[in-house]
Each structure stands twice: as structure tokens, then as C-alpha cells.
Design a protein around this motif. Sequence first.
Motif, PDB file in Angstrom:
ATOM      1  N   GLY A 121      11.151 -44.754 -19.697  1.00 48.94           N
ATOM      2  CA  GLY A 121      11.662 -45.663 -20.711  1.00 48.94           C
ATOM      3  C   GLY A 121      12.051 -46.989 -20.110  1.00 48.94           C
ATOM      4  O   GLY A 121      11.662 -47.335 -18.996  1.00 48.94           O
ATOM      5  N   GLU A 122      12.865 -47.723 -20.845  1.00 47.21           N
ATOM      6  CA  GLU A 122      13.278 -49.060 -20.417  1.00 47.21           C
ATOM      7  C   GLU A 122      14.040 -49.060 -19.097  1.00 47.21           C
ATOM      8  O   GLU A 122      14.012 -50.032 -18.356  1.00 47.21           O
ATOM      9  N   LEU A 123      14.756 -47.966 -18.807  1.00 50.88           N
ATOM     10  CA  LEU A 123      15.537 -47.887 -17.570  1.00 50.88           C
ATOM     11  C   LEU A 123      14.745 -47.309 -16.404  1.00 50.88           C
ATOM     12  O   LEU A 123      15.298 -47.019 -15.350  1.00 50.88           O
ATOM     13  N   GLY A 124      13.447 -47.095 -16.587  1.00 48.11           N
ATOM     14  CA  GLY A 124      12.605 -46.570 -15.525  1.00 48.11           C
ATOM     15  C   GLY A 124      12.179 -45.144 -15.787  1.00 48.11           C
ATOM     16  O   GLY A 124      12.236 -44.646 -16.911  1.00 48.11           O
ATOM     17  N   ARG A 125      11.778 -44.488 -14.733  1.00 55.87           N
ATOM     18  CA  ARG A 125      11.279 -43.106 -14.801  1.00 55.87           C
ATOM     19  C   ARG A 125      12.319 -42.188 -14.175  1.00 55.87           C
ATOM     20  O   ARG A 125      12.750 -42.415 -13.039  1.00 55.87           O
ATOM     21  N   HIS A 126      12.712 -41.148 -14.916  1.00 53.97           N
ATOM     22  CA  HIS A 126      13.730 -40.205 -14.438  1.00 53.97           C
ATOM     23  C   HIS A 126      13.232 -38.776 -14.573  1.00 53.97           C
ATOM     24  O   HIS A 126      12.537 -38.444 -15.529  1.00 53.97           O
ATOM     25  N   LEU A 127      13.626 -37.957 -13.632  1.00 50.07           N
ATOM     26  CA  LEU A 127      13.308 -36.538 -13.650  1.00 50.07           C
ATOM     27  C   LEU A 127      14.624 -35.772 -13.558  1.00 50.07           C
ATOM     28  O   LEU A 127      15.420 -36.024 -12.652  1.00 50.07           O
ATOM     29  N   LEU A 128      14.865 -34.882 -14.523  1.00 46.93           N
ATOM     30  CA  LEU A 128      16.056 -34.039 -14.551  1.00 46.93           C
ATOM     31  C   LEU A 128      15.611 -32.612 -14.277  1.00 46.93           C
ATOM     32  O   LEU A 128      14.701 -32.108 -14.943  1.00 46.93           O
ATOM     33  N   ALA A 129      16.225 -31.953 -13.300  1.00 47.58           N
ATOM     34  CA  ALA A 129      15.903 -30.566 -12.961  1.00 47.58           C
ATOM     35  C   ALA A 129      17.170 -29.720 -13.060  1.00 47.58           C
ATOM     36  O   ALA A 129      18.191 -30.066 -12.460  1.00 47.58           O
ATOM     37  N   ILE A 130      17.093 -28.633 -13.831  1.00 49.35           N
ATOM     38  CA  ILE A 130      18.207 -27.701 -13.977  1.00 49.35           C
ATOM     39  C   ILE A 130      17.721 -26.334 -13.518  1.00 49.35           C
ATOM     40  O   ILE A 130      16.783 -25.780 -14.100  1.00 49.35           O
ATOM     41  N   ASN A 131      18.357 -25.791 -12.487  1.00 47.45           N
ATOM     42  CA  ASN A 131      17.970 -24.489 -11.964  1.00 47.45           C
ATOM     43  C   ASN A 131      18.899 -23.431 -12.569  1.00 47.45           C
ATOM     44  O   ASN A 131      20.059 -23.313 -12.186  1.00 47.45           O
ATOM     45  N   HIS A 132      18.367 -22.662 -13.514  1.00 46.92           N
ATOM     46  CA  HIS A 132      19.125 -21.597 -14.162  1.00 46.92           C
ATOM     47  C   HIS A 132      19.105 -20.311 -13.331  1.00 46.92           C
ATOM     48  O   HIS A 132      19.751 -19.335 -13.706  1.00 46.92           O
ATOM     49  N   GLY A 133      18.366 -20.295 -12.254  1.00 48.81           N
ATOM     50  CA  GLY A 133      18.162 -19.089 -11.462  1.00 48.81           C
ATOM     51  C   GLY A 133      19.212 -18.871 -10.384  1.00 48.81           C
ATOM     52  O   GLY A 133      20.112 -19.687 -10.179  1.00 48.81           O
ATOM     53  N   ASP A 134      19.039 -17.754  -9.682  1.00 53.70           N
ATOM     54  CA  ASP A 134      19.962 -17.413  -8.598  1.00 53.70           C
ATOM     55  C   ASP A 134      19.360 -17.694  -7.222  1.00 53.70           C
ATOM     56  O   ASP A 134      19.888 -17.263  -6.209  1.00 53.70           O
ATOM     57  N   ARG A 135      18.242 -18.420  -7.189  1.00 53.96           N
ATOM     58  CA  ARG A 135      17.595 -18.839  -5.939  1.00 53.96           C
ATOM     59  C   ARG A 135      17.274 -20.322  -6.019  1.00 53.96           C
ATOM     60  O   ARG A 135      17.012 -20.850  -7.095  1.00 53.96           O
ATOM     61  N   GLY A 136      17.267 -20.962  -4.881  1.00 55.80           N
ATOM     62  CA  GLY A 136      16.879 -22.368  -4.837  1.00 55.80           C
ATOM     63  C   GLY A 136      15.432 -22.533  -5.267  1.00 55.80           C
ATOM     64  O   GLY A 136      14.639 -21.598  -5.203  1.00 55.80           O
ATOM     65  N   ALA A 137      15.090 -23.718  -5.730  1.00 59.82           N
ATOM     66  CA  ALA A 137      13.726 -23.999  -6.185  1.00 59.82           C
ATOM     67  C   ALA A 137      13.314 -25.384  -5.695  1.00 59.82           C
ATOM     68  O   ALA A 137      14.151 -26.198  -5.310  1.00 59.82           O
TER      69      ALA A 137
END
Length: 97
Positions: A48-64
Motif C-alpha cells: 500500500g501507500e506505506l510500502g510492502r509489509h509482511l505479518l507472520a503469526i506462528n500459532h504453533g509450538d515450534r519455530g518456523a
Amino acid sequence: MLRPPGLLFRHGPRAEAPRLLDRALCRVADGPPERALPHDLEVVEQVGELGRHLLAINHGDRGAQVPLPGAGMELLTGLLVEGVLEVPAGAVRVVHL
């Protein structure tokens, strides 16, 4: 694959409908999905106007890991990231690309 500004692409346990949209858009764009993610990792990308953003939410019990299309600033930790974003179990990461 280029994504039109403002479109959200969701992946995760509660994102089946958007996942279907992703697959349909990939077929229309004649390209493969950009990344295969674990079932309990939710990823939203917005341009969008503020650039490109990536949001990641890890619902798991291990890193990803989330493949990144380039370098960016992780806004919650202040770290520069490039290539792969590490998302610990139960954590949230936001990257300005």
C-alpha cells in the motif's frame, strides 16, 4: 509473481478461503505458489501507500521460517532480515520490505 496493491494473501489454520483464492490467482497468473508454509503459521502480505509489509503469526509450538523476497526491517525487534524470516513458536513478526 507481482501482487496488485492492497491485496491480502493469508495462510494459516483459519485461512482456507483466501488459500483457495491464492491458488486461483496463481493459475490465472500462470505461476506456482510463492511458498509452502506450515499449517499453523499465518502470513499476511500487504502492499500500500506505506510500502510492502509482511505479518507472520506462528500459532504453533515450534519455530518456523518464512522465505522473504528480499531484505527488510523486522519492526518488532529492529533487526535487518534477508532471505528467511525466523518466527519463534507463539511469536509475531512484522517486516517492512
